[in-house]
Write an enzyme that holds these catalytic residues in place. Structure first.
Site, PDB file in Angstrom:
ATOM      1  CB  ALA A   1      31.868 103.672  44.578  1.00  0.00           C
ATOM      2  CD  GLU A   2      36.897 106.278  43.016  1.00  0.00           C
ATOM      3  OE1 GLU A   2      36.473 107.431  42.873  1.00  0.00           O
ATOM      4  OE2 GLU A   2      37.858 106.023  43.743  1.00  0.00           O
TER       5      GLU A   2
END
Length: 151
Positions: free
Chosen positions: A45-46
């Site tokens: 996600a990051e």
């Protein structure tokens, strides 16, 4: 998210990056007592597994550590995968302890800051933070080991 450029253009490459960082993720998982697939979900996600990712706000590396957080977690090189993962997982472990192992609140704090989560007494109403929590939890479900069904 428009803040990132596409780095992992295919599912085949995603497996390669998971493999490349698997050992580091597993070691950090054991050291800090956090499920490896939860760590993988945050990295996906990051940064999309881009160890050189830099956000528009200045977060760096796989786990998108802000310079102050990286410094607090004694990360010397935020672009070094091992250094970044260990620093990010160390920070995540502190957030999980602070929020009684509540993954949702720890993720919100990872994104928006622990004081912000405490001041709102929950996930703050910021679209970016809510989307981040939702995205990580979706990846978390995807990365969890599949248990074969017995008949």
């Amino acid at each position: 998210d428009e803040r990132y450029r596409l780095f992992v253009p295919s599912r085949r490459n995603l497996k390669k990056y998971l493999h490349d960082y698997h050992g580091i993720i597993e070691q950090a998982s054991v050291q800090f007592g956090i499920e490896s697939h939860f760590i993988q979900a945050i990295i996906k996600a990051e940064s999309g597994f881009d160890h050189q990712a830099v956000s528009s706000k200045g977060a760096q590396g796989l786990m998108q550590l802000m310079p102050g957080t990286a410094n607090d977690m004694e990360v010397e090189d935020p672009f070094d995968p091992e250094d970044n993962i260990y620093g990010g997982v160390r920070y995540l472990s502190l957030l999980l302890k602070r929020f009684n192992n509540n993954k949702i609140l720890a993720l919100a704090a990872y994104n928006a800051g622990p004081e912000t989560v405490e001041s709102y007494k929950g996930v703050p109403p910021f679209p970016e933070t809510r989307q981040f929590v939702q995205r990580v939890m979706e990846y978390y479900k995807t990365y969890q080991p599949k248990i074969p069904k017995t008949q």
